[in-house]
Design an enzyme around this catalytic site. Structure first.
Site, PDB file in Angstrom:
ATOM      1  N   HIS A   5      62.709  43.738  25.208  1.00 40.44           N
ATOM      2  CA  HIS A   5      63.590  43.906  24.041  1.00 40.44           C
ATOM      3  C   HIS A   5      62.813  44.684  22.974  1.00 40.44           C
ATOM      4  CE1 HIS A   5      66.171  42.972  20.655  1.00 40.44           C
ATOM      5  NE2 HIS A   5      67.016  42.339  21.450  1.00 40.44           N
TER       6      HIS A   5
ATOM      7  N   ARG B 223      70.764  45.883  14.244  1.00 36.28           N
ATOM      8  CA  ARG B 223      70.922  47.340  14.377  1.00 36.28           C
ATOM      9  C   ARG B 223      72.394  47.690  14.515  1.00 36.28           C
ATOM     10  NH1 ARG B 223      68.109  48.190  19.317  1.00 36.28           N
ATOM     11  NH2 ARG B 223      67.548  45.988  19.363  1.00 36.28           N
TER      12      ARG B 223
HETATM   13  C1  SIN Z   1      71.010  39.696  24.166  1.00 29.63           C
HETATM   14  O1  SIN Z   1      69.922  39.557  24.702  1.00 29.63           O
HETATM   15  O2  SIN Z   1      72.057  39.807  24.806  1.00 29.63           O
HETATM   16  C2  SIN Z   1      71.106  39.771  22.692  1.00 29.63           C
HETATM   17  C3  SIN Z   1      69.781  39.598  22.107  1.00 29.63           C
HETATM   18  C4  SIN Z   1      69.775  40.122  20.737  1.00 29.63           C
HETATM   19  O3  SIN Z   1      70.266  39.413  19.868  1.00 29.63           O
HETATM   20  O4  SIN Z   1      69.282  41.218  20.524  1.00 29.63           O
END
Ligand code: SIN
Ligand code: FAD
Length: 509
Positions: free
Chosen positions: A272, A295
């Site tokens: 991430h 974002r």
């Molecule tokens: C996700 O992993 O689906 C969302 C995670 C986030 O909030 O960026």
């Protein structure tokens, strides 16, 4: 005549008692669910609703798993909340986005089930008592479809994962589902190729007609131990921090493989782009997540020179790679820190109370205007104002140099700015046990041919019912392929958790 009456009465009694016996057997079908995250609770509730006696076994002292940490939301297409916000979407578009993000590795059958069941899943969660009325357009989505809990009338927000898990946990307790907490499953027990129960770490045996594995992924960092599953399948990311809890160690992968389950895409680990760097503990192994929804509300990314370098709403793998490329530390190329910046408009769009929470934790800093922000970043204010002007200009013309086409809020001339340092962190494991669209765990029968680990149980000529070994949620592979879209994991847990629960209880699907 009397004789035939007697025969009919006897036949009726025999049929009635057989029916009651079958019904009783069905009522008392024992289902064991391994793991108390979202997939586990959905499976348990559906199995119970179908009449099974259900036990959830959870290795931590409380339910929740990574599901309770989710903050951006759960996807759905053609939902009532979308319709209320006049968002036009379609199941086909959702399918296209998911397959595109998966880079050719998704199991299309599973994706079809995921997107088709998405509307009903959002509805089901709402029916349990969790309204999902705030919707974002996250990276890689062509429409806004990531649903979360909206602010209440006091301007307060409940994080989506925590809100869903708290509500479902209450339902689990109300439904008389047995909970075994602080109990780790060490082995699956089999008899003639069928999974018939589980053995706990303390050697306790729990027998079952059906077992559902919902033990989550393997991107966590256990305390004082190595994550051997991550090391085996994706050694190249083990040096990165993680957004996961320490429980995410891939126990389910080992449990499944030990009874012959096939696995898929095990080396595909989602990094991430935005784990918060806590100024009080910059080297922490576990990072608080800066949700993608920040974002999606207009947060931008900049490097230390005050330059944007990526489409903030691009796919996660692309944004993370861009951070590594443009924000690497001079001393250590594997360490990369970017600035996440939000204007007042973006903060209001996201939800001020959640930003205050991050600020309270020391993760976001509020600064009065460009001068202060520039001082914080050790830059000339003119560098930032030029970039912000350019951004707003590009937003007006509808496209920028990095391919961004959705501009949720403006940047320049904001009364205040919020800034955080962020770094790419291990977040999600796309790979896992192979399942079919009935959530049955598969084994390889022949080269590239797969079959459920335990066979079908045929109950009537017209109705097929399954018992056996099921899995759902992050422990499985196939739905997301190379790269998961934000919001598709909570959805996957609800869709396949519910299917697993119904099928494990013997209800036809
Ligand atoms: C996700 O992993 O689906 C969302 C995670 C986030 O909030 O960026
Ligand atoms: P989990 O929720 O992780 O539950 C698994 C449970 O199994 C754990 O409680 C664990 O302790 C237990 N367990 C493991 N091994 C054993 C064992 N041997 N015996 C007994 N119990 C065991 N996805 C989205 O779609 N939207 C989001 O907004 C989002 N935000 C996220 C934010 C963060 C910080 C993180 C980390 C993830 C986020 N994700 C999001 C991903 C998503 O939350 C998870 O992938 C998903 O919730 C996994 O659910 P699960 O039920 O499969 O596993």
């Amino acid at each position: 005549m009397r004789f035939w009456h007697l025969v009919i009465v006897v036949i009726a009694i025999v049929i009635g008692s057989t029916f009651r016996k079958n019904q009783k057997q069905e009522m008392s079908r024992k289902v064991v669910v391994i793991g108390g995250g979202l997939a586990g609770l959905c499976a348990a509730l559906e199995a119970r609703a179908a009449g099974a006696a259900v036990t959830i076994i959870e290795k931590e002292a409380k339910l929740g798993g990574n599901s309770a940490k989710a903050s951006s939301g759960m996807n759905g297409a053609l939902t009532a909340p979308q319709s209320a916000l006049h968002i036009e979407d379609s199941v086909d578009l959702f399918m296209k986005d998911t397959l595109a993000s998966g880079g050719g590795l998704c199991d299309e059958n599973l994706v079809q089930t995921l997107v088709q069941e998405s509307n009903d899943s959002i509805y089901w969660i709402e029916q349990q008592g969790v309204p999902l009325r705030s919707i974002s357009q996250c990276g890689g989505h062509s429409k806004p479809r990531t649903h979360r809990i909206a602010q209440d009338s006091n301007g307060r927000t409940t994080p989506v994962g925590w809100g869903i898990m708290r509500t479902l946990q209450k339902k689990v307790q109300d439904d008389n589902i047995t909970l075994m907490l602080s109990s780790s499953v060490a082995k699956l027990i089999t008899h003639q190729d069928k999974v018939t129960g589980v053995l706990l770490q303390d050697n306790q045996l729990v027998e079952a007609d059906s077992v559902i594995l919902t033990s989550g992924g393997f991107a966590g960092k256990p305390k004082d131990k190595e994550n051997t599953v991550l090391k085996e399948f994706a050694p190249e990311v083990t040096h990165l921090a993680t957004t996961n809890g320490p429980w995410a160690t891939g126990d389910g992968i080992k449990l499944g493989q030990d009874v012959g389950a096939a696995v898929k895409d095990m080396d595909k680990v989602q990094v991430h782009p935005t784990g918060f760097v806590d100024p009080n503990d910059p080297g922490a192994d576990t990072k608080f997540l800066a949700p993608e929804a920040l974002r999606a509300a207009g947060g931008i990314l900049m490097n230390a020179n005050g330059l944007r370098f990526t489409n903030e709403l691009g796919r996660r793998d692309v944004v993370s790679n861009d951070i590594f490329q443009h924000c690497a530390s001079a001393n250590d190329a594997s360490l990369a820190i970017a600035y996440l910046i939000m204007s007042e408009e973006a903060v209001n769009k996201y939800d001020r109370s959640s930003i205050s929470f991050y600020e309270h934790k020391g993760l976001f800093h509020q600064l009065a205007g460009i001068e202060e922000l520039a001082k914080y970043m050790a830059l000339e204010p003119s560098i930032l104002s030029k970039q912000f002007e350019l951004y707003d200009q590009e937003a007006k013309t509808g496209g920028d140099q990095f391919g961004k086409s959705v501009f949720p809020s403006t940047l320049n001339n904001s009364m205040a700015y919020w800034v955080a340092k962020v770094t790419p962190s291990c977040h999600y494991t796309m790979g896992g046990l192979m399942i079919d669209d009935g959530a049955r765990v598969l084994k390889e029968a022949n080269m590239n041919q797969y079959t459920p680990i335990s066979g079908l149980v045929l109950t009537t000529q017209t109705n097929t019912k399954y018992t056996g070994f099921f899995a759902a949620g992050e422990v499985t592979g196939g739905v997301h392929g190379r790269n998961r879209l934000a919001g598709n994991s909570l959805l996957e847990c609800v869709v396949f958790g519910r299917i697993a629960g119904k099928n494990a209880a013997g209800r036809s699907h």
